[in-house]
Design a protein around this motif. Structure first.
Motif, PDB file in Angstrom:
ATOM      1  N   ALA A 117      34.879  38.848  32.374  1.00 52.19           N
ATOM      2  CA  ALA A 117      35.226  39.440  33.676  1.00 52.19           C
ATOM      3  C   ALA A 117      34.133  39.123  34.702  1.00 52.19           C
ATOM      4  N   GLU A 118      32.878  39.140  34.260  1.00 52.88           N
ATOM      5  CA  GLU A 118      31.781  38.841  35.183  1.00 52.88           C
ATOM      6  C   GLU A 118      31.754  37.363  35.574  1.00 52.88           C
ATOM      7  N   ALA A 119      32.132  36.496  34.626  1.00 52.84           N
ATOM      8  CA  ALA A 119      32.235  35.063  34.957  1.00 52.84           C
ATOM      9  C   ALA A 119      33.325  34.856  36.017  1.00 52.84           C
ATOM     10  N   LEU A 120      34.421  35.597  35.854  1.00 52.16           N
ATOM     11  CA  LEU A 120      35.507  35.499  36.843  1.00 52.16           C
ATOM     12  C   LEU A 120      35.068  36.077  38.199  1.00 52.16           C
ATOM     13  N   GLN A 121      34.354  37.183  38.147  1.00 51.27           N
ATOM     14  CA  GLN A 121      33.817  37.767  39.383  1.00 51.27           C
ATOM     15  C   GLN A 121      32.965  36.731  40.134  1.00 51.27           C
ATOM     16  N   HIS A 122      32.107  36.042  39.379  1.00 48.69           N
ATOM     17  CA  HIS A 122      31.229  35.035  39.965  1.00 48.69           C
ATOM     18  C   HIS A 122      32.054  33.908  40.596  1.00 48.69           C
ATOM     19  N   ALA A 123      33.085  33.466  39.878  1.00 45.97           N
ATOM     20  CA  ALA A 123      33.933  32.373  40.383  1.00 45.97           C
ATOM     21  C   ALA A 123      34.669  32.805  41.657  1.00 45.97           C
ATOM     22  N   ILE A 124      35.085  34.075  41.717  1.00 34.24           N
ATOM     23  CA  ILE A 124      35.737  34.578  42.938  1.00 34.24           C
ATOM     24  C   ILE A 124      34.735  34.560  44.094  1.00 34.24           C
TER      25      ILE A 124
ATOM     26  N   LEU B  86      38.098  46.231  34.044  1.00 31.58           N
ATOM     27  CA  LEU B  86      37.960  44.798  34.314  1.00 31.58           C
ATOM     28  C   LEU B  86      38.284  44.499  35.786  1.00 31.58           C
ATOM     29  N   SER B  87      39.308  45.161  36.321  1.00 35.60           N
ATOM     30  CA  SER B  87      39.668  44.971  37.738  1.00 35.60           C
ATOM     31  C   SER B  87      38.509  45.351  38.644  1.00 35.60           C
ATOM     32  N   GLN B  88      37.817  46.431  38.273  1.00 35.56           N
ATOM     33  CA  GLN B  88      36.673  46.852  39.088  1.00 35.56           C
ATOM     34  C   GLN B  88      35.573  45.803  39.084  1.00 35.56           C
ATOM     35  N   ILE B  89      35.335  45.196  37.920  1.00 37.88           N
ATOM     36  CA  ILE B  89      34.320  44.129  37.846  1.00 37.88           C
ATOM     37  C   ILE B  89      34.745  42.942  38.707  1.00 37.88           C
TER      38      ILE B  89
ATOM     39  N   THR C  20      36.906  42.690  41.241  1.00 35.58           N
ATOM     40  CA  THR C  20      37.045  42.879  42.692  1.00 35.58           C
ATOM     41  C   THR C  20      35.755  43.392  43.342  1.00 35.58           C
ATOM     42  N   LYS C  21      34.661  43.395  42.581  1.00 36.81           N
ATOM     43  CA  LYS C  21      33.381  43.861  43.141  1.00 36.81           C
ATOM     44  C   LYS C  21      32.951  43.080  44.391  1.00 36.81           C
ATOM     45  N   PRO C  22      33.145  41.750  44.443  1.00 34.72           N
ATOM     46  CA  PRO C  22      32.757  41.050  45.671  1.00 34.72           C
ATOM     47  C   PRO C  22      33.427  41.624  46.916  1.00 34.72           C
ATOM     48  N   LEU C  23      34.703  42.000  46.804  1.00 32.29           N
ATOM     49  CA  LEU C  23      35.421  42.588  47.941  1.00 32.29           C
ATOM     50  C   LEU C  23      34.856  43.954  48.294  1.00 32.29           C
ATOM     51  N   GLU C  24      34.614  44.766  47.272  1.00 36.69           N
ATOM     52  CA  GLU C  24      34.071  46.104  47.505  1.00 36.69           C
ATOM     53  C   GLU C  24      32.722  46.004  48.232  1.00 36.69           C
ATOM     54  N   GLU C  25      31.891  45.065  47.770  1.00 31.23           N
ATOM     55  CA  GLU C  25      30.574  44.888  48.384  1.00 31.23           C
ATOM     56  C   GLU C  25      30.680  44.393  49.818  1.00 31.23           C
ATOM     57  N   LEU C  26      31.623  43.479  50.045  1.00 29.62           N
ATOM     58  CA  LEU C  26      31.798  42.938  51.407  1.00 29.62           C
ATOM     59  C   LEU C  26      32.100  44.065  52.386  1.00 29.62           C
ATOM     60  N   TYR C  27      33.041  44.941  52.016  1.00 36.41           N
ATOM     61  CA  TYR C  27      33.469  45.983  52.951  1.00 36.41           C
ATOM     62  C   TYR C  27      32.492  47.147  53.044  1.00 36.41           C
ATOM     63  N   GLN C  28      31.461  47.146  52.178  1.00 36.70           N
ATOM     64  CA  GLN C  28      30.430  48.183  52.289  1.00 36.70           C
ATOM     65  C   GLN C  28      29.199  47.679  53.028  1.00 36.70           C
ATOM     66  N   MET C  29      29.222  46.396  53.422  1.00 42.48           N
ATOM     67  CA  MET C  29      28.040  45.801  54.053  1.00 42.48           C
ATOM     68  C   MET C  29      27.653  46.552  55.320  1.00 42.48           C
TER      69      MET C  29
ATOM     70  N   ALA D 193      40.470  32.661  30.143  1.00 44.63           N
ATOM     71  CA  ALA D 193      39.521  33.087  29.113  1.00 44.63           C
ATOM     72  C   ALA D 193      39.538  34.616  28.996  1.00 44.63           C
ATOM     73  N   LEU D 194      39.621  35.284  30.132  1.00 45.82           N
ATOM     74  CA  LEU D 194      39.684  36.752  30.125  1.00 45.82           C
ATOM     75  C   LEU D 194      41.008  37.230  29.521  1.00 45.82           C
ATOM     76  N   GLN D 195      42.095  36.548  29.872  1.00 43.65           N
ATOM     77  CA  GLN D 195      43.407  36.879  29.286  1.00 43.65           C
ATOM     78  C   GLN D 195      43.337  36.798  27.751  1.00 43.65           C
ATOM     79  N   HIS D 196      42.714  35.725  27.254  1.00 47.44           N
ATOM     80  CA  HIS D 196      42.571  35.526  25.815  1.00 47.44           C
ATOM     81  C   HIS D 196      41.754  36.662  25.196  1.00 47.44           C
ATOM     82  N   ALA D 197      40.652  37.035  25.860  1.00 46.20           N
ATOM     83  CA  ALA D 197      39.784  38.109  25.354  1.00 46.20           C
ATOM     84  C   ALA D 197      40.536  39.448  25.322  1.00 46.20           C
TER      85      ALA D 197
END
Ligand SMILES: [Ca+2]
Ligand SMILES: [Ca+2]
Lengths: 113, 113
Positions: free
Chosen positions: B8-15, A99-102, A104-113, A10-14
């Motif tokens: 991108a946020e939907a994908l972030q959530h899915a990750i 978009l990459s920053q959005i 990969t945010k879960p990873l960024e947050e994990l390593y800042q815990m 869906a993101l690729q399409h957008a």
């Protein structure tokens, strides 16, 4: 995996439908459809790729090569079509980076815990 | 922009909800909650970052530094918790790389036209 892939598609399409990508595609086609522009652009791209590969392999880049690359950049920047293509490439790169920053945010947050 | 960001946020959530990321989070918390594991991991990570920065800046990495880094890798690989964390990191990296390939396909296709 499959739900994640659906979101990625869906993101690729957008991205494909985005103003930024549409403008890049138009600029690219304009350069590619003019043989002399195409040759200048291909030459420029080949020099860029060669220098990047040397850098990635840790090979030394000579002052002469840097000077030559700078001259080629100066020449292509004065070419309206290629200069526009480079601007559109930068815009799409910026979009992809945001978009990459959005994403990969879960990873960024994990390593800042 | 806003529609793209929603995708991108939907994908972030899915990750974030993915098995891969959940397993990484669990492995990371396990290491961080044990002081001696945490110290070993932090030391390992600092050496990695230092070498990466040197490489990116084109600085020379000495044979001694390579030997030292190899030894640290050998030690941490024998630590069950850290070894598991490294496996989970690799799994998440693989997932992100697959997703990146899907997302950047329009660019890949454009330059292959
Ligand atoms: Ca946090
Ligand atoms: Ca194509």
């Amino acid at each position: 995996m499959s739900e994640i892939n659906n979101h990625a598609e869906a993101l690729q399409h957008a991205i494909r439908e985005s103003e930024e990508f549409q403008a890049l595609q138009a600029a690219y086609n304009k350069v590619m459809n003019d043989p002399s522009s195409k040759e200048m652009f291909d030459n420029f791209r080949n020099i860029q790729i060669e220098l990047q590969q040397k850098q990635m392999q840790g090979m030394e880049i000579t002052e002469e090569e840097i000077e030559q690359a700078k001259k080629v950049v100066e020449v292509v920047q004065q070419h309206e079509g290629i200069s526009d293509l480079m601007t559109q490439e930068q815009n799409v790169n910026n979009l992809i980076n945001e978009l990459s920053q959005i994403i990969t945010k879960p990873l960024e947050e994990l390593y800042q815990m």
